[in-house]
Write a protein that holds these residues in place. Structure first.
Motif, PDB file in Angstrom:
ATOM      1  N   UNK A 245      47.167  37.087  27.484  1.00 46.68           N
ATOM      2  CA  UNK A 245      46.307  37.856  28.376  1.00 46.68           C
ATOM      3  C   UNK A 245      45.861  39.133  27.651  1.00 46.68           C
ATOM      4  N   UNK A 246      44.532  39.296  27.533  1.00 55.66           N
ATOM      5  CA  UNK A 246      43.984  40.452  26.831  1.00 55.66           C
ATOM      6  C   UNK A 246      43.492  41.522  27.801  1.00 55.66           C
ATOM      7  N   UNK A 247      42.996  41.105  28.973  1.00 56.77           N
ATOM      8  CA  UNK A 247      42.496  42.039  29.974  1.00 56.77           C
ATOM      9  C   UNK A 247      42.934  41.577  31.358  1.00 56.77           C
ATOM     10  N   UNK A 248      43.163  42.530  32.264  1.00 56.76           N
ATOM     11  CA  UNK A 248      43.470  42.231  33.661  1.00 56.76           C
ATOM     12  C   UNK A 248      42.600  43.127  34.535  1.00 56.76           C
ATOM     13  N   UNK A 249      41.863  42.495  35.458  1.00 56.47           N
ATOM     14  CA  UNK A 249      41.006  43.254  36.381  1.00 56.47           C
ATOM     15  C   UNK A 249      41.171  42.636  37.770  1.00 56.47           C
ATOM     16  N   UNK A 250      42.119  43.161  38.537  1.00 54.17           N
ATOM     17  CA  UNK A 250      42.424  42.588  39.847  1.00 54.17           C
ATOM     18  C   UNK A 250      42.993  41.194  39.696  1.00 54.17           C
ATOM     19  N   UNK A 251      42.332  40.211  40.311  1.00 50.57           N
ATOM     20  CA  UNK A 251      42.797  38.831  40.203  1.00 50.57           C
ATOM     21  C   UNK A 251      42.139  38.093  39.045  1.00 50.57           C
ATOM     22  N   UNK A 252      41.326  38.782  38.268  1.00 46.82           N
ATOM     23  CA  UNK A 252      40.655  38.171  37.122  1.00 46.82           C
ATOM     24  C   UNK A 252      41.349  38.579  35.833  1.00 46.82           C
ATOM     25  N   UNK A 253      41.551  37.610  34.953  1.00 42.61           N
ATOM     26  CA  UNK A 253      42.162  37.893  33.655  1.00 42.61           C
ATOM     27  C   UNK A 253      41.268  37.347  32.557  1.00 42.61           C
ATOM     28  N   UNK A 254      41.415  37.902  31.373  1.00 39.10           N
ATOM     29  CA  UNK A 254      40.755  37.383  30.181  1.00 39.10           C
ATOM     30  C   UNK A 254      41.842  36.993  29.200  1.00 39.10           C
ATOM     31  N   UNK A 255      41.819  35.741  28.771  1.00 35.31           N
ATOM     32  CA  UNK A 255      42.848  35.207  27.878  1.00 35.31           C
ATOM     33  C   UNK A 255      42.240  34.958  26.509  1.00 35.31           C
ATOM     34  N   UNK A 256      42.929  35.391  25.484  1.00 38.59           N
ATOM     35  CA  UNK A 256      42.500  35.144  24.109  1.00 38.59           C
ATOM     36  C   UNK A 256      43.337  34.000  23.555  1.00 38.59           C
ATOM     37  N   UNK A 257      42.679  32.898  23.174  1.00 36.36           N
ATOM     38  CA  UNK A 257      43.414  31.757  22.625  1.00 36.36           C
ATOM     39  C   UNK A 257      43.851  32.052  21.193  1.00 36.36           C
ATOM     40  N   UNK A 258      44.752  31.228  20.701  1.00 36.86           N
ATOM     41  CA  UNK A 258      45.238  31.407  19.329  1.00 36.86           C
ATOM     42  C   UNK A 258      44.106  31.279  18.324  1.00 36.86           C
ATOM     43  N   UNK A 259      43.069  30.498  18.667  1.00 39.12           N
ATOM     44  CA  UNK A 259      41.926  30.313  17.763  1.00 39.12           C
ATOM     45  C   UNK A 259      40.909  31.441  17.882  1.00 39.12           C
ATOM     46  N   UNK A 260      41.085  32.327  18.890  1.00 38.49           N
ATOM     47  CA  UNK A 260      40.220  33.489  19.014  1.00 38.49           C
ATOM     48  C   UNK A 260      39.208  33.432  20.134  1.00 38.49           C
ATOM     49  N   UNK A 261      39.171  32.358  20.909  1.00 40.72           N
ATOM     50  CA  UNK A 261      38.214  32.240  22.003  1.00 40.72           C
ATOM     51  C   UNK A 261      38.669  33.106  23.178  1.00 40.72           C
ATOM     52  N   UNK A 262      37.748  33.852  23.793  1.00 39.71           N
ATOM     53  CA  UNK A 262      38.056  34.678  24.967  1.00 39.71           C
ATOM     54  C   UNK A 262      37.541  33.969  26.216  1.00 39.71           C
TER      55      UNK A 262
END
Length: 364
Positions: A245-262
């Protein structure tokens, strides 16, 4: 309303192995309830405890409000259809169906009447004199159900009864079983490892894993609103990404995969924290295909790639898109328009909404 079947904190231990762990559920009268899970998850153990072939280590089983603890199998108001139907080859259809009635001591005239009635209800009138080995696979299935239903059980247990059938017959029998259940208005409890069987036939489904129920709900609940990562991955087809998990905004998260995809997603279950390991699931049909970014402006996830494989399956045909970081994403093809006949190597852009994905804390 009293449930036809209720299990309360049901447990079963075999030596040091806890096969069923504090499972509780209830089944409403006249409903079709399925227990879905992989081999070895404990679903057959539950079925055998309900039938009385196994005694629970703990908990209670109630049928129409009455406890079944210490009640022998032949005294329980249930009957069971097995995967291998166990029809008697030396008897004709009528004798197979009437076997339990004869054991109960009913008069011959009453047996003939009841057998005739149940043959009508399963859509096989007039075949009582036929030999079992003259029947098709689907007819044998219906005769096996009729043999149980003629005894008028409160609950019918079905232990993967379609597992031995070929694919085309199995597809047809899913619809027939649901129709038979409605015709008899009897509670069916069905166990299977085949998700398509459970999704098509059931009013309620319990997804089981390692001796516990992960989630109980309707087919739509399980498919569109999974409550655990196991349910999201086991029910239906999904793209899956693991990452941090790279970012958290309320119930929304942004996940960065091992390959670099957000990837942006809505979080499920417990709140996720920045830096936590998580995994995201996305249905192939939730993804849209376009030529450029402008056509996907409404989506908060966009990826460029090329078509790496074509997976033709008629109405459910799909493609695999290899994205810019080398991962393959499965996408359902539209049925018409310019993208219905994409070829291998074609450049595409795909997009999807974070609201259509689910994100869970990663286990283990």
């Amino acid at each position: 309303m009293t449930p036809d079947l209720e299990c309360r904190t049901l447990c079963k231990r075999f030596g040091d192995t806890l096969a069923v762990q504090d499972v509780s559920f209830s089944v409403a009268p006249g409903s079709f309830f399925s227990i879905l899970g992989p081999s070895g998850c404990g679903k057959t153990t539950i079925m055998r405890m309900i039938a009385g072939f196994l005694e629970p280590t703990g908990g209670d089983i109630r049928i129409k409000g009455r406890s079944m603890l210490n009640v022998p199998p032949n005294k329980r108001p249930v009957n069971m259809v097995f995967q291998h139907l166990a029809l008697f080859p030396m008897m004709n259809v009528a004798d197979n169906i009437g076997y339990g009635l004869r054991r109960a001591g009913l008069p011959k005239s009453e047996i003939v009447r009841k057998v005739g009635e149940v043959l009508e209800r399963i859509g096989l009138p007039g075949i009582g004199s036929r030999r079992v080995d003259e029947l098709s696979g689907g007819q044998k299935q219906r005769v096996a159900i009729a043999r149980c239903m003629v005894l008028e059980p409160d609950v019918l247990l079905l232990d993967e009864p379609l597992g031995a059938l070929d694919l085309k017959l199995r597809e047809r029998m899913k619809i027939e079983l649901k129709s038979l259940q409605a015709a008899f208005d009897t509670t069916f409890v069905y166990i299977t490892h085949d998700q398509s069987e459970a999704l098509v036939m059931s009013d309620q489904i319990a997804v089981m894993n390692h001796g516990v129920f992960e989630q109980v709900g309707t087919a739509r609940d399980l498919y569109y609103r999974p409550e655990t990562a196991f349910v999201a991955g086991f029910v239906g087809d999904s793209n899956r990404w693991a990452g941090t998990v790279e970012q958290v905004d309320g119930s929304t998260v942004a996940l960065r995969t091992a390959e670099g995809l957000l990837i942006r997603s809505r979080a499920q279950g417990k709140a996720l924290a920045k830096g936590e390991a998580a995994e995201i699931f996305l249905r192939p049909e939730a993804i849209r295909v376009a030529r450029d970014a402008a056509d996907l402006a409404q989506f908060d996830n966009q990826v460029s790639g090329v078509v790496s494989s074509l997976l033709f399956n008629g109405a459910a045909s799909r493609i695999l898109v290899r994205d810019e970081v080398g991962e393959e994403i499965e996408v359902t093809l539209p049925q018409s328009g310019e993208f219905a006949t994409l070829s291998r190597g074609a450049p595409v852009r795909i997009g999807w909404s974070g609201d259509q994905t689910t994100c869970f804390a990663r286990q283990g």
